[in-house]
Design a protein around this motif. Structure first.
Motif, short mmCIF file in Angstrom:
data_model
loop_
_atom_site.label_atom_id
_atom_site.label_comp_id
_atom_site.label_asym_id
_atom_site.label_seq_id
_atom_site.Cartn_x
_atom_site.Cartn_y
_atom_site.Cartn_z
N GLY A 196 0.80 -1.22 0.00
CA GLY A 196 0.00 0.00 0.00
C GLY A 196 0.83 1.27 0.00
N GLU A 197 2.14 1.15 0.18
CA GLU A 197 2.99 2.34 0.17
C GLU A 197 3.66 2.49 -1.20
OE1 GLU A 197 4.32 2.70 4.84
OE2 GLU A 197 5.71 1.77 3.44
N LEU A 198 3.90 3.72 -1.55
CA LEU A 198 4.58 3.99 -2.83
C LEU A 198 5.79 4.87 -2.55
CD1 LEU A 198 1.47 4.79 -5.05
CD2 LEU A 198 2.94 2.77 -5.23
N VAL A 199 6.79 4.73 -3.41
CA VAL A 199 8.00 5.54 -3.25
C VAL A 199 7.78 6.92 -3.84
CG1 VAL A 199 10.39 5.79 -3.98
CG2 VAL A 199 9.55 3.57 -3.23
N GLU A 200 8.17 7.94 -3.10
CA GLU A 200 8.09 9.32 -3.58
C GLU A 200 9.40 9.64 -4.30
OE1 GLU A 200 8.20 12.90 -4.62
OE2 GLU A 200 9.53 12.70 -2.90
N ARG B 183 13.30 -3.50 -7.29
CA ARG B 183 11.94 -3.88 -6.89
C ARG B 183 10.97 -3.49 -8.00
NH1 ARG B 183 12.48 0.42 -2.27
NH2 ARG B 183 12.14 2.33 -3.44
N SER B 184 9.81 -4.12 -7.98
CA SER B 184 8.77 -3.76 -8.94
C SER B 184 7.96 -2.60 -8.38
CB SER B 184 7.83 -4.94 -9.19
OG SER B 184 8.52 -5.97 -9.85
N ALA B 185 7.40 -1.81 -9.25
CA ALA B 185 6.51 -0.74 -8.80
C ALA B 185 5.36 -0.63 -9.79
CB ALA B 185 7.25 0.59 -8.70
N PRO B 186 4.11 -0.59 -9.34
CA PRO B 186 3.77 -0.87 -7.94
C PRO B 186 4.01 -2.35 -7.63
CG PRO B 186 1.78 -0.60 -9.27
CD PRO B 186 2.93 -0.31 -10.16
N ASP B 187 4.07 -2.65 -6.34
CA ASP B 187 4.33 -4.02 -5.92
C ASP B 187 3.05 -4.66 -5.41
OD1 ASP B 187 6.05 -6.08 -5.79
OD2 ASP B 187 6.88 -5.58 -3.82
#
Lengths: 637, 637
Positions: free
Chosen positions: A192-196, B50-54
């Motif tokens: 549920g978290e995303l990288v900014e 890592r993949s995004a979104p995961d």
């Protein structure tokens, strides 16, 4: 539900509103050392404080003489000058003693003896003497206000005694990232978290344009908190950017805050990506709300903020490098919306460009990395048709793009390796890869959208790879088939194979979720072949409809547990650390039109994959067999 | 005397030698924060960590639902979904709860009541749901080695968990300025001293190309001292530049030092300016000896060092922006020598460029400041003839150059003022000035080398200005004569008038040295007129043959004491703080071809000089009368 923004305007109208409101804003000026002023813009006209040279100086290495004494000198009757009273050695830049008025070059003199020079040619007065102020003259206007200083401008200023210069300050920009779900790139995002990362992308661009950039902490979606930080930033900055929250979701407070605290110029522009943009003035300072999707934020930053950063320094943004390119397929687009599509470009021998669209979507960063440019479909068009032309904003150098090779087709890890080797070896071209599947690759090659295709298409009848498909796609044409690799295909299984999958038949079990590859992918063709061979119907496979686009993505899905099995090549299993159940060895070929055999880049590529060193590297990836790698078959279809 | 270098080679051969010797040199790599890596070049391929979104994430603001529950929904029979169990509000980026598999956009839903949504259109599974890895996929090759990182590259890397990246270090360059006669720009040069500014010019350029630059103290011309510093620099730098001393004068030790300590690649290139260049290898490090003349050093730095700075970082120098331009006059050039000439450019309506040469000379910094580009005369040409074309390396943006106005003619201080006002007011064009005298200005306008001329040519017969000359130059043509100013002409005299000069007749006294203006200058025409009126012959004036090119330069010569008197305009006397003996009021006009009257830039210029504010500013300069400024006379000649 009613959206909070309804008054979307065109890109041109938006840019006009920004220019009208903020176009005459300038930063304050500051006095800095001239030596540090390259690329800075003058706030005042600059006049020379001294002349240079400020004395009569020798322009050459040689001797200073009185010109009148050399009159009539020739090879047959050279003139002899006494060292000291009649001639004196001078180097370039040396002052000319008052008793002399000319210089003779070192090449043109001989020594008669220790105390005399021999002159074989007369010189006129002021010969090779730099006049006073030859370079710069005291009092002259050297540089106007609003001039961007170059390296040689600095030289002239320093020579003229101008050691400090008044320039516009770099604009200070504060970026405020917002969003409950965001974490920094250093943190490991949880479910549920995303990288900014938008803040760093925008910062890098703004710095390149001359700004100084501060990024605040990531703020939670709290109206009061964001509002307070925005007002603080407006006090200390020339421009403020609030990241995310510019749309109309539940946590999108930017528009409400700006309505309360400032004047809204517009909310929403008819561009895609980039629609949910807010522009406002708070205490006379421009404040932008940028969308959270990275490509939306990128486009908006380029289109609407870039010019402002330049004009604040009294500088002018350079024009975007743009070319015109043809498209060879239908590209739908919504009328009334200006669309920006990432594309690859290839150019033919006549230097005409063809644009080949990459994956759409405002958050597909990988497709941005692959792009050569951004194709623009104007708002008055309902998409493009084959043969239509459209402008493309270049992301790379035009001449570089012309030199590159574009491969469209199936994904294979050896291609990444080769692409990287080409770069490392400093070849004069890049190998660009669009991995869209074998069939789509053949279609693209047929349309002349690519330089090569890559395919591993099994003919279920003959058991042969590619040939029967090529006959269908390229009837009557001549092609080159260059083997890239043979490779193992098999099932990706979760580490340790907890569901105990032993064969293709196990995939029909009720507790097994499969994940498929997209239509037209060679691996999907192979999967269908394997199902048929085992008398299994597609409906019996749970997850047959779910698609991934690459081996790596399929293996990743299994590794993560979103599926129990997927078909793909061994190398991706090794990269993603999943188990691998080998099923088949398949052939992967490169397909090239025969008239390209004399293209030096094609030859260089074939030569590269023929190197033993490269074959060893490919086989190290796992599951590869390079016995026929580089083997060329000429086909008359 | 024999020069120390005789083996001059062509520019192309020199560049080849440099590339062959140093082209594969790379700096060491270093690991830096991805956020700081914009414009840096990768030393290794970079793969996604890592993949995004995961996780499955909402692609829109809206509600998450189970697609199957929405089947058959229409306006006439909407489907009602219970908040919580059947629908949940989600914002863009939010994870999709496991019980749902689709998202409906906020615009497409209505609330039935507090606890229910109304759906009027069914959606398919995975509608508006971002798939796992949609943006980046773990394990994928994101960026190859030897790739220059852009703002969006950083974004993709950070999203993919790559927070550090291995890049090539910036090349470290040490610049060693040498020369007994040199002082820093902060010092006030005494007689015989020159300011050292080349180091700062070269530093500014190298930094722009990505290098880190150290400048040592200015070293005296002592072989041992320079040698020691050069060897030290070679230990700690990737490249060393010794400034000055690259030629063959008595204090030029660089070649001897490099012969002893390293391997000479070449000494001397057939380019002008820039001939005395040395390239050598010391301990494998490239060492260059650059000439002392600033424009020579600049050219050599651009031609021979630039590419190396880029390639050391595994980067490629961008191509020089080059255009082709026609010349409209004869330009002599030595065969066997590649000449680089500073030029102004003007473009006609067909976008063809004409190049107009500026003052030659390797040390004429002011002419460099005025230039739009550098015209190249290849070594195989003995100069250019009218109608010939030659390549021009642009110093400014091509589109900017096209917009500018070029005035060639007589110098006047009000023109500097107007030029600066145009910049300050952010007009879309610059006014470029070539001050070569009234006659040369008319010649240039006749050849279509300029947009306007500026002249103040007195007809000794009629006492009228300009008209009779225009009749001679532009017979049968239509012209616009726009008055710029009336201005006082008079004698510059040393402060306090120590030689007691009261009239033009006093200039014939034996203790008086005059300094004249160049042939073709309106001021010289006026001087000749005044001499004639007073029955004085040119031979009676000591210094009649010595020439300066501008009012400022003439006034400066008097101020400095190199002459006792010169004729010129009052404003320059005020700038240079000399006494002024007024003799005449003369008329200075702008001359424009009549077909240019609809050119918006010409109109903007005329409008500007008609402004009362500008007239006041001009009159403040001293000696100006703006009663007719901006008045247009149409002439049919």
């Amino acid at each position: 539900m009613v959206k909070k923004y309804l008054d979307k305007i065109s890109a041109a109208a938006a840019l006009n509103k920004i220019k009208n409101k903020f176009g005459s804003l300038r930063t304050k000026s500051e006095v800095i050392k001239t030596a540090d002023a390259e690329s800075r813009v003058t706030a005042q006209a600059v006049y020379a404080k001294r002349s240079a040279p400020d004395f009569y100086a020798s322009a050459m290495d040689g001797i200073a003489v009185k010109a009148e004494k050399t009159a009539g000198a020739s090879e047959r009757s050279p003139v002899k000058l006494k060292v000291g009273s009649e001639a004196q050695a001078v180097d370039t830049g040396d002052p000319i003693p008052a008793r002399f008025n000319a210089v003779i070059k070192i090449e043109e003199i001989n020594k008669a003896d220790e105390n005399h020079y021999l002159i074989e040619k007369g010189v006129p007065p002021w010969n090779h003497i730099r006049s006073i102020g030859e370079s710069v003259v005291k009092g002259n206007l050297l540089i106007t206000a609003a001039h961007k200083l170059s390296d040689y401008d600095l030289a002239a200023l320093l020579e003229a005694g101008v050691t400090e210069v008044e320039v516009y300050k770099r604009p200070v920009v504060t970026i405020i990232p917002t969003g409950d779900e965001l974490v920094t790139a250093e943190q490991d995002p949880k479910q549920g978290e995303l990288v900014e990362f938008n803040s760093q992308m925008i910062k890098a661009a703004l710095r390149k344009w001359g700004a100084e950039v501060n990024i605040t902490e990531i703020l939670a979606d709290q109206k009061e908190l964001i509002g307070r930080n925005m007002l603080e930033a407006a006090e200390t900055s020339n421009l403020v950017i609030v990241l995310s929250g510019s749309s109309a979701g539940r946590g999108d407070f930017t528009i409400d805050i700006l309505k309360n605290e400032g004047e809204i110029l517009f909310h929403g522009v008819n561009v895609m990506p980039g629609k949910p943009l807010i522009a406002a003035a708070v205490k006379g300072i421009p404040v932008f709300g940028l969308p959270g999707y990275p490509l939306s934020a990128w486009i908006d930053n380029q289109l609407f903020i870039r010019e402002l950063i330049y004009s604040m320094q009294a500088d002018q943004a350079p024009n975007f490098e743009e070319i015109e390119a043809e498209v060879k397929r239908k590209i739908p687009s919504e009328i009334g919306l200006e669309e920006f599509l990432r594309v690859n470009l290839i150019s033919d021998t006549k230097n005409k460009f063809t644009a080949v669209p990459l994956k759409r979507g405002s958050s597909a960063m990988e497709s941005m990395l692959k792009a050569d440019g951004i194709l623009r479909i104007t708002a008055n068009k309902e998409g493009l048709h084959p043969g239509d032309k459209a402008p493309v904003m270049l992301l790379k150098d035009r001449n570089k793009i012309k030199k590159d090779l574009l491969l469209i087709g199936s994904h294979d890890l050896s291609l990444d390796l080769i692409k990287n080797e080409i770069k490392k070896r400093n070849y004069k071209f890049d190998l660009k890869l669009q991995t869209v599947g074998s069939m789509a690759g053949l279609t693209a090659l047929r349309r002349n959208e690519s330089d090569l295709a890559g395919a591993h298409l099994l003919d279920p009848e003959s058991g042969e790879y590619n040939i029967s498909y090529l006959k269908r796609f390229f009837k009557g044409q001549k092609l080159l088939l260059v083997n890239l690799v043979y490779r193992e295909q098999g099932l990706y299984l979760k580490k340790g194979n907890p569901k105990n999958i032993k064969s293709i038949k196990d995939l029909t079990k009720s507790n097994i979720n499969y994940i498929n590859r997209q239509r037209g992918a060679g691996t999907r063709v192979l999967f269908d072949f394997l199902l048929k061979e085992n008398n299994i119907k597609a409906e019996e496979i749970s997850g047959y409809q779910k698609e991934e686009y690459t081996h790596i993505a399929a293996a990743a899905a299994v590794g993560r547990g979103s599926a129990d099995a997927a078909l793909g090549i061994r190398a991706a299993a090794e990269v993603m650390d999943v188990d691998f159940l080998p099923l088949e060895e398949e052939k992967y070929d490169l397909i090239i039109k025969e008239n390209r055999l004399d293209d030096p880049r094609i030859n260089k590529l074939i030569e590269l994959i023929n190197q033993a060193e490269i074959k060893t590297e490919i086989e190290k990836l796992g599951g590869y067999n390079c016995q026929e790698t580089g083997k060329i078959t000429k086909l008359q279809l």
